[in-house]
Design an enzyme around this catalytic site. Structure first.
Site, PDB file in Angstrom:
ATOM      1  N   TRP A 189      28.997  40.716  17.899  1.00 32.97           N
ATOM      2  CA  TRP A 189      29.659  39.441  17.580  1.00 32.97           C
ATOM      3  C   TRP A 189      29.952  39.347  16.088  1.00 32.97           C
ATOM      4  CZ3 TRP A 189      28.528  35.364  14.339  1.00 32.97           C
ATOM      5  CH2 TRP A 189      29.278  34.199  14.502  1.00 32.97           C
ATOM      6  N   HIS A 190      29.051  39.865  15.272  1.00 30.20           N
ATOM      7  CA  HIS A 190      29.228  39.752  13.826  1.00 30.20           C
ATOM      8  C   HIS A 190      30.318  40.659  13.278  1.00 30.20           C
ATOM      9  CE1 HIS A 190      25.390  37.543  13.872  1.00 30.20           C
ATOM     10  NE2 HIS A 190      25.783  37.055  12.715  1.00 30.20           N
ATOM     11  N   GLY A 191      30.628  41.723  13.963  1.00 28.32           N
ATOM     12  CA  GLY A 191      31.680  42.578  13.446  1.00 28.32           C
ATOM     13  C   GLY A 191      31.890  43.821  14.289  1.00 28.32           C
TER      14      GLY A 191
ATOM     15  N   PHE B 128      34.103  36.704  10.235  1.00 28.36           N
ATOM     16  CA  PHE B 128      33.579  36.784  11.591  1.00 28.36           C
ATOM     17  C   PHE B 128      34.320  35.859  12.529  1.00 28.36           C
ATOM     18  CE2 PHE B 128      29.639  37.577   8.943  1.00 28.36           C
ATOM     19  CZ  PHE B 128      29.854  38.931   8.914  1.00 28.36           C
TER      20      PHE B 128
END
Length: 471
Positions: free
Chosen positions: A323-325, A471
């Site tokens: 999700w963060h990257g 993000f």
């Protein structure tokens, strides 16, 4: 548009509140919020604002269909619309955020070398607002919220500029009643303004200076900055990411309160934690509770066999990292914390975690190494920073860093201030001052001085990145 920018502070925000409070009808105020939020987003994303409008329209329709079939007691059909909502949101997120990452890795497979990346720019805040719109249909299906009949009010929920581009993730059931009825008072406005200024001070006075130090060191090779530089950089980065994101959350919560909304807290002094599990109960609370309620618990949570529970933990943390990257270091970061949580459950809870001081040292070391993985630009860079921290690239020279203006006095002051403020010192000071006229005056004067200094820093053009915008 950044909260910590002169156009936002002196043009957008005054004009918004002037119009917002001139109109009296709640639905019209929601419309004003929606229009200004779209302008706010279009300032940086003039094309992708249509993508967000598409997301709003689709999930409004899905929510209507879910509500309709729930009322008809046809949960099977309602579930299909929930699945359609989740699928569409994840598809859009996948195309824009993850497609090129997977294509770049598929190219290593024989026969797929000629695959070309899509080259799509990442829409700002897409990871946040897609999660919010998904929560809307899920909450209606679960009976935690009722359908929002007014599409402009629903759009105001999704697009509200305080939380639009970097959270916190505001779930629909948290604000559903407030979209219909909320208290816009002078007291709420003043309290929200103080919170906004506190967040901006975190961002500009601490995070920006810590960022300049961390980025200056890590722009060099590990052999140049050595152990001293590596530790300075990671300490500075740990403070940067905390005060950058918690500062943004404070500004978002403050702005929302000025409008009469109440957002849930997103940070609770995570750096004083005595375990990694406690750390994640205190850090980015809105994301943690989202994954808990919409993924971990549906997977079975901890009410399953031990092997299945281990799988649940690793799935949740793999997806948290992703999700963060869209990069391998974020995946490794998620796996790292998943393994740490398993280690705490099976190996550490009866020894290290129960030993005073040692449990805090362990937690600080654990999350700081996590920030090494998070900050690194590649897997090789993780090794380079770690090797330097362990002394394999020499001790490093403070004099060299100072002579090259990488270490400066304002940066060191920001680091010291950040370490102090990462503990609940301000909470106790505020509690001591509140309730008396003199104490309230001290709080207000301090806020005014902080605002003045922040504006001065913006005028002279200080370093002003925002980590979570990517993000």
């Amino acid at each position: 548009m950044l909260f910590s920018s002169l156009p936002f502070l002196f043009a957008f925000l005054p004009l918004f509140f002037m119009i917002y409070f001139i109109v009296k009808k709640r639905t019209v105020r929601n419309l004003v919020l929606l229009i200004f939020s779209l302008i706010f987003y279009a300032w940086g994303e003039p094309v992708y604002v249509f993508l967000m409008l598409f997301s709003i329209l689709c999930d409004y329709i899905f929510g209507y269909c879910v509500s309709k079939y729930i009322a008809l007691e046809d949960k099977k059909t309602a579930r299909r619309f929930v699945i359609a909502s989740i699928s569409l949101n994840l598809f859009v997120l996948g195309i824009f955020k993850y497609a090129d990452f997977f294509i770049s890795n598929l190219k290593f497979i024989p026969g797929l070398e000629n695959l070309e990346p899509l080259g799509l720019a990442l829409p700002i805040g897409i990871s946040f607002y897609t999660f919010q719109t998904m929560s809307y249909t899920i909450d209606i299906y679960r009976g935690h919220a009722t359908m929002q009949k007014n599409i402009t009010s629903f759009g105001a929920y999704v697009a509200a500029f305080p939380q639009l581009v970097a959270g916190p993730i505001v779930r629909y059931h948290t604000v559903s009643e407030q979209l219909r009825e909320r208290s816009e008072t002078f007291e709420n406005f003043a309290s929200g303004l103080r919170r906004f200024i506190a967040g901006m001070a975190k961002k500009i006075l601490i995070a920006n200076n810590a960022a300049a130090l961390a980025d200056g060191v890590l722009a060099m090779h590990g052999s140049e900055y050595g152990a001293l530089g590596a530790w300075l950089a990671i300490i500075a980065y740990s403070l940067q990411i905390y005060f950058d994101f918690s500062g943004y959350s404070d500004m978002a919560i403050g702005l929302a309160k000025m409008m009469g909304f109440t957002y849930l807290e997103n940070f609770n002094y995570p750096y004083i934690s005595k375990s990694i599990s406690e750390f994640w109960r205190r850090w980015h609370i809105s994301l943690g509770t989202f994954f808990r309620d919409y993924l971990y618990i549906p997977l079975g949570g901890n009410r399953v066999s031990v092997p299945r529970w281990i799988l649940n933990i690793m799935v949740v943390w793999l997806l948290t990292g992703l999700w963060h990257g869209a990069a391998w270091n974020f995946i490794l970061w998620g796996v790292y914390f998943g393994l740490l949580l398993l280690a705490e459950r099976f190996l550490l809870r009866n020894n290290i975690l129960k030993t005073p001081v040692i449990n805090r040292v362990y937690t600080i070391a654990a999350f700081m190494f996590g920030w090494v993985i998070f900050r690194a630009e590649s897997v090789a860079h993780i090794g380079e920073i770690t090797a330097s921290m362990l002394g394999f690239n020499g001790a490093g020279s403070f004099v060299m860093l100072a002579e090259n203006e990488i270490v400066q006095l304002p940066y060191l002051i920001a680091v010291i201030a950040g370490i102090i403020c990462s503990m609940p010192v301000s909470r106790y000071v505020k509690k001591f001052l509140e309730g008396s006229p003199v104490g309230e005056a001290v709080i207000d004067i301090s806020a005014l001085l902080a605002l003045t200094y922040c504006i001065f820093s913006l005028v002279v053009g200080s370093y002003n990145p925002f980590i979570y915008f990517i993000f």
